[in-house]
Design an enzyme around this catalytic site. Structure first.
Site, short mmCIF file in Angstrom:
data_model
loop_
_atom_site.label_atom_id
_atom_site.label_comp_id
_atom_site.label_asym_id
_atom_site.label_seq_id
_atom_site.Cartn_x
_atom_site.Cartn_y
_atom_site.Cartn_z
N GLN A 124 47.85 43.89 34.05
CA GLN A 124 47.21 44.36 35.31
C GLN A 124 47.10 43.62 36.35
O GLN A 124 46.17 42.55 36.26
CB GLN A 124 45.68 45.13 34.90
CG GLN A 124 45.24 45.64 36.12
CD GLN A 124 43.85 45.99 35.68
OE1 GLN A 124 43.44 45.22 34.80
NE2 GLN A 124 42.93 46.87 36.40
N GLY A 125 47.92 43.44 37.41
CA GLY A 125 47.69 42.53 38.33
C GLY A 125 47.05 43.27 39.80
O GLY A 125 47.64 43.33 40.51
N SER A 127 43.23 41.88 40.77
CA SER A 127 42.51 40.78 41.29
C SER A 127 43.38 39.49 41.88
O SER A 127 44.38 39.22 41.52
CB SER A 127 41.57 39.93 40.28
OG SER A 127 40.74 41.26 39.44
N GLU A 242 40.06 52.89 32.36
CA GLU A 242 39.66 51.59 31.56
C GLU A 242 38.25 51.90 31.29
O GLU A 242 37.54 51.44 30.31
CB GLU A 242 39.64 50.74 32.69
CG GLU A 242 39.26 48.98 32.08
CD GLU A 242 39.43 48.06 33.08
OE1 GLU A 242 39.23 46.77 32.54
OE2 GLU A 242 39.37 48.17 34.23
C1 LIG Z 1 38.01 38.36 30.69
C2 LIG Z 1 38.68 38.78 32.11
C3 LIG Z 1 39.67 39.54 32.00
C4 LIG Z 1 40.29 40.15 33.23
N1 LIG Z 1 41.40 40.62 33.45
C5 LIG Z 1 41.72 41.06 34.35
C6 LIG Z 1 43.16 41.70 34.25
O1 LIG Z 1 43.79 41.90 33.45
N2 LIG Z 1 43.51 42.09 35.62
C7 LIG Z 1 43.15 42.12 36.97
O2 LIG Z 1 43.36 42.38 38.04
N3 LIG Z 1 41.66 41.46 36.61
C8 LIG Z 1 41.28 40.99 35.63
N4 LIG Z 1 40.00 40.56 35.63
C9 LIG Z 1 39.25 40.07 37.03
C10 LIG Z 1 38.18 41.02 37.20
O3 LIG Z 1 38.14 42.52 37.48
C11 LIG Z 1 37.25 40.36 38.13
O4 LIG Z 1 36.73 39.23 37.95
C12 LIG Z 1 36.07 41.31 38.89
O5 LIG Z 1 36.37 42.34 39.24
C13 LIG Z 1 35.00 40.51 39.55
O6 LIG Z 1 35.84 39.59 40.67
P1 LIG Z 1 35.52 38.30 40.97
O7 LIG Z 1 35.71 37.55 39.83
O8 LIG Z 1 36.46 37.85 42.24
O9 LIG Z 1 34.09 38.11 41.55
P2 LIG Z 1 33.44 38.44 42.90
O10 LIG Z 1 33.82 39.70 43.26
O11 LIG Z 1 33.68 37.34 43.74
O12 LIG Z 1 31.86 38.42 42.60
C14 LIG Z 1 31.37 37.42 42.37
C15 LIG Z 1 29.64 37.74 42.25
O13 LIG Z 1 29.43 38.63 43.30
C16 LIG Z 1 28.87 39.82 42.99
N5 LIG Z 1 29.37 40.89 44.07
C17 LIG Z 1 30.46 40.88 44.40
N6 LIG Z 1 30.41 41.91 45.39
C18 LIG Z 1 29.32 42.46 45.34
C19 LIG Z 1 28.78 43.69 46.12
N7 LIG Z 1 29.44 44.35 46.79
N8 LIG Z 1 27.47 43.98 46.01
C20 LIG Z 1 26.48 43.22 44.95
N9 LIG Z 1 27.34 42.20 44.43
C21 LIG Z 1 28.46 41.69 44.67
C22 LIG Z 1 29.49 40.00 41.76
O14 LIG Z 1 28.82 41.28 41.02
C23 LIG Z 1 29.63 38.74 40.92
O15 LIG Z 1 28.27 38.39 40.47
C24 LIG Z 1 39.38 39.88 34.35
C25 LIG Z 1 38.00 39.22 34.42
C26 LIG Z 1 37.75 38.61 33.12
C27 LIG Z 1 36.43 37.83 33.24
#
Ligand SMILES: Cc1cc2nc3c(=O)[nH]c(=O)nc-3n(C[C@H](O)[C@H](O)[C@H](O)COP(=O)(O)OP(=O)(O)OC[C@H]3O[C@@H](n4cnc5c(N)ncnc54)[C@H](O)[C@@H]3O)c2cc1C
Lengths: 379, 330
Positions: A124-125, A127, A242
């Site tokens: 899944q691409g 992020s 999901e």
């Molecule tokens: C083990 C693992 C597997 C994953 N696998 C996939 C995958 O296969 N494909 C894929 O596409 N993605 C994948 N992800 C990515 C995952 O979906 C993202 O990490 C997630 O959506 C959060 O995005 P970010 O890491 O950029 O954090 P950010 O969005 O930058 O968030 C950082 C912090 O800010 C907070 N925050 C952000 N926006 C808000 C808001 N509006 N209100 C309050 N708080 C906020 C968050 O809660 C967090 O604490 C995976 C992540 C993990 C950890």
């Protein structure tokens, strides 16, 4: 109110139990490496051979056409039996259902069977480095090219990308329109030189997720799902699948781990400690709360098509309980449980991601606040 | 598998919501709470609806419905924060029905089921037990060792306890003699704990609804306070508390009716979770209201106080969690 299974559901459960008894391959090797992956692929082949891979999928697409209750039973029974996960999880719970819901007949013909058989692994691409929670702001570009599209950009946290043949990729196909409207959902062939997959090591030491550097990779027109500019809507289906996949089976998984924790507390001689007892009881209650909430949500989904408010909190309940459970385990288990090869240490570390993956807890609370409680949006 | 009420149960719920909203508007609850009384006229109306006998067998004059229906009514009584002797009467009835002799059942259940000759029961409340709704009752079911005994109110000394929750009358009761109930008192105690859990869910739901409404209306810094995540996330967590407690409570009600072997664990899980949920949700609701929530004039404190006192009754959360730990195999 009736929380028992009817005859047909019991029949389904018994058949599955008997099948699992004959076919359970034993515990998967750990380590997130190739050996584990091949083991899980072999397990999925065995599931598929007897029609247990796409339990939720309609029969016309090679699935079992199970009812919602049967799907829950399936998840519960696999958890109860401590069966390994199938290799192509993302294809089974997201990719396939998206193709079934939004794909063309040709796409269904082409993509579904190899998902079930684990012949072709999916990732899944969504992020990107600068677009996580705010998915709709993503920047990966899709530019028209004869007979299709050229994709350029960077994806991150892409689980199983290193094993995958296909990537469910959302990219910006129109930069002129508001951000939700310019997105398109592509099925990207990962076997191209224009895609560089680099493993990212997780805090557990494994490298299940990756970075993707994409420079002009090609997608033919026939691999657009749901039409140009509809990527957001299609992606939302993926995310709903999901989240809906959790619930009952997650509760059973927790319940298994809780039993192991109780055993650990006994071995460590702290079973009589009132604080340990109180915390174990809280975990038991939370686990049952999750299980029962999932059943309520299931009933609501059967009746009105969508889960009620209790469904929207399942993921929050699960992630917080799993984290609290593994925290208590590494506390009770002493330094042994913190050894780098220890299963408890692994579970403790792995569960840190539970409140991030698949939508962070903060973002889920935003959703509950806005959609369930009807509170005003922050903006 | 169907984890939802049937049409008849939904009907009971909506009738109860409507009836209680018209009879126990906040002004009336306040009057009753401040004067520490129940309204006998309203009780008579409740009796006409057949509520006191909802879970009592038809042969004893009840409606012959189950604990699920009792849960439905109790949740609504909690939601309305209604001061009534419903709980004491229901628990007294459950004790006599579950643990009483045929003769005791024949003597007391018809009056309890009609509400015309009420019962009242002693509840465990750490450290000393108390009797809910003893005043005006025709028969008292008091604890006696592991079991229970019936005492004529004329033979007992009642002293009303001065607790922060004035929507419910609780008494210290002393009585030497009495007639033992021959059976096991434990199932009735579990049923009552489930009923009280439902009341706590109702109390919590009301506090949540009030807080959500206020968060949409009240503006500070130029926008509704519900737009701030510190506020909206707290409200989301309150919903989580309420829904988790509700799932566990409905399940326990179903166990009482359909799967009695699972009732001890289910009742303890429900009571522990519902007590904590009501305590924290009413507290967080007060925080949402700011200063106005701390005034006597605002209605929230009646819910907060009811949550705290009911949470201690029929087993405090810690005691129930100890039971859960033991039943979970620890
Ligand atoms: C083990 C693992 C597997 C994953 N696998 C996939 C995958 O296969 N494909 C894929 O596409 N993605 C994948 N992800 C990515 C995952 O979906 C993202 O990490 C997630 O959506 C959060 O995005 P970010 O890491 O950029 O954090 P950010 O969005 O930058 O968030 C950082 C912090 O800010 C907070 N925050 C952000 N926006 C808000 C808001 N509006 N209100 C309050 N708080 C906020 C968050 O809660 C967090 O604490 C995976 C992540 C993990 C950890």
């Amino acid at each position: 109110m009736d929380l028992t299974l009817d005859q047909q559901e019991e029949g389904f459960r018994d058949e599955l139990r008997a099948w699992l008894e004959r076919n359970h391959p034993g515990p998967a090797p750990r380590g997130g490496d190739q050996a584990q992956f091949e083991f899980e692929r072999e397990w999925q082949r065995r599931l598929h051979a007897d029609g247990w891979a796409g339990v939720a999928w309609p029969t016309e697409y090679g699935g079992r056409g199970a009812t919602l209750v049967e799907q829950a039973i399936f998840g519960e029974e696999l958890a109860r039996a401590k069966a390994p996960r199938p290799a192509n999880v993302l294809g089974l719970v997201m990719g396939g259902p998206v193709v079934i819901a939004h794909g063309s007949n040709e796409q269904k013909e082409r993509f579904l069977e190899p998902i079930l058989s684990a012949e072709e692994i999916w990732c899944q691409g969504f992020s990107e480095p600068e677009s996580g929670s705010d998915l709709a702001s993503l920047k990966t570009r899709a530019v028209r090219d004869d007979g299709g599209w050229r994709i350029s950009g960077q994806k991150v946290w892409t689980t199983f990308a290193h094993e995958a043949k296909w990537c469910m990729l959302v990219a910006r196909s129109d930069a002129e329109v508001p951000k939700h409207k310019g997105l398109t959902y592509f099925l990207l062939d990962m076997e191209q030189d224009e895609i560089d997959v680099r493993p990212l090591r997780q805090i557990t030491g494994e490298a299940e997720f990756n970075e993707l550097f994409i420079e002009g990779a090609h997608v033919p027109d026939e691999n657009v799902v749901g039409g140009i500019g509809n990527g957001w809507m299609v992606a939302i289906t993926t995310l709903m699948n999901e989240r809906a996949g959790l619930g009952a089976s997650a509760a059973l998984g927790l319940s298994n781990t809780l039993d192991e924790l109780i055993e650990l507390a006994r071995e460590r001689g702290v079973a009589g400690d009132p604080i340990v007892r109180d915390r174990v009881a809280r975990l038991k209650i939370a686990t049952e709360g999750l299980r029962l909430g999932a059943m309520r949500a299931l009933t609501a989904t059967m009746k009105v098509g969508t889960p009620g408010p209790e469904g929207s909190i399942s993921k929050l309940q699960w992630s917080s309980t799993n984290q609290a459970l593994t925290e208590l385990a590494v506390e009770v288990g002493g330094t042994e449980a913190l050894g780098s090869g220890s299963l408890w240490a692994y579970r403790f570390l792995r569960s840190r991601a539970n409140s991030i993956e698949g939508g962070t807890s903060d973002v889920l609370k935003n959703i509950v606040a806005e959609r369930v409680l009807g509170l005003p949006k922050l903006r | 598998m169907n984890f939802d009420f049937n049409d008849e149960q939904r009907e009971i719920k909506s009738t109860a919501r409507e009836f209680l909203a018209s009879r126990f508007p906040p002004e009336r609850v306040r009057e009753l709470a401040e004067s520490r009384t129940y309204d006998e006229g309203l009780w008579a109306e409740i009796c006409e609806l057949g509520w006191p006998g909802i879970a009592i067998a038809e042969r004893h004059g009840g409606q012959g419905l189950g604990v699920v229906e009792l849960v439905i009514l109790e949740e609504e009584l909690g939601y309305a924060c209604a001061p009534t002797p419903f709980l004491g009467n229901a628990y007294g009835g459950a004790l006599i029905e579950e643990a009483g002799s045929d003769e005791q059942r024949a003597s007391w259940l018809p009056g309890i089921a009609s509400g015309g000759a009420r019962g009242a029961a002693e509840v465990d409340a750490d450290p000393e037990p108390l009797v809910v709704d003893a005043e005006g009752a025709s028969i008292l079911a008091l604890a006696e060792g592991e079991g229970a005994k019936l005492v004529d109110p004329g033979d007992a000394r009642l002293e009303r306890l001065d607790l922060i929750d004035t929507t419910r009358a609780c008494f210290r009761v002393a009585a030497e003699d009495g007639e033992p109930l021959p059976g096991d008192a434990f199932p009735a105690a579990n049923r009552a704990a489930v009923a009280l859990s439902a009341e706590l869910v109702g109390v919590a739901q009301r506090a949540l609804d009030m807080a959500v409404d206020y968060a949409k209306e009240r503006e500070q810094f130029g926008r509704p306070i519900g737009a701030y995540q510190a506020v909206s996330h707290r409200l989301a967590e309150m919903l989580w508390d309420v829904e988790e407690a509700r799932s566990l409570t409905y399940y326990a009600g179903w166990c009482a009716d359909a799967e009695p072997d699972s009732l001890p664990l289910a009742a303890s899980m429900a009571k522990a979770r519902a007590s904590d949920a009501a305590a924290s949700v009413t507290h967080n609701a007060l925080q949402t209201f700011g200063g106005i929530g701390f005034t006597w004039e605002h209605d929230l404190h009646f819910l907060l106080k009811r949550a705290r006192v009911a949470g201690r009754m029929l087993g405090a959360p810690r005691a129930h969690r100890e039971r859960v730990a033991a039943l979970a195999g620890l």
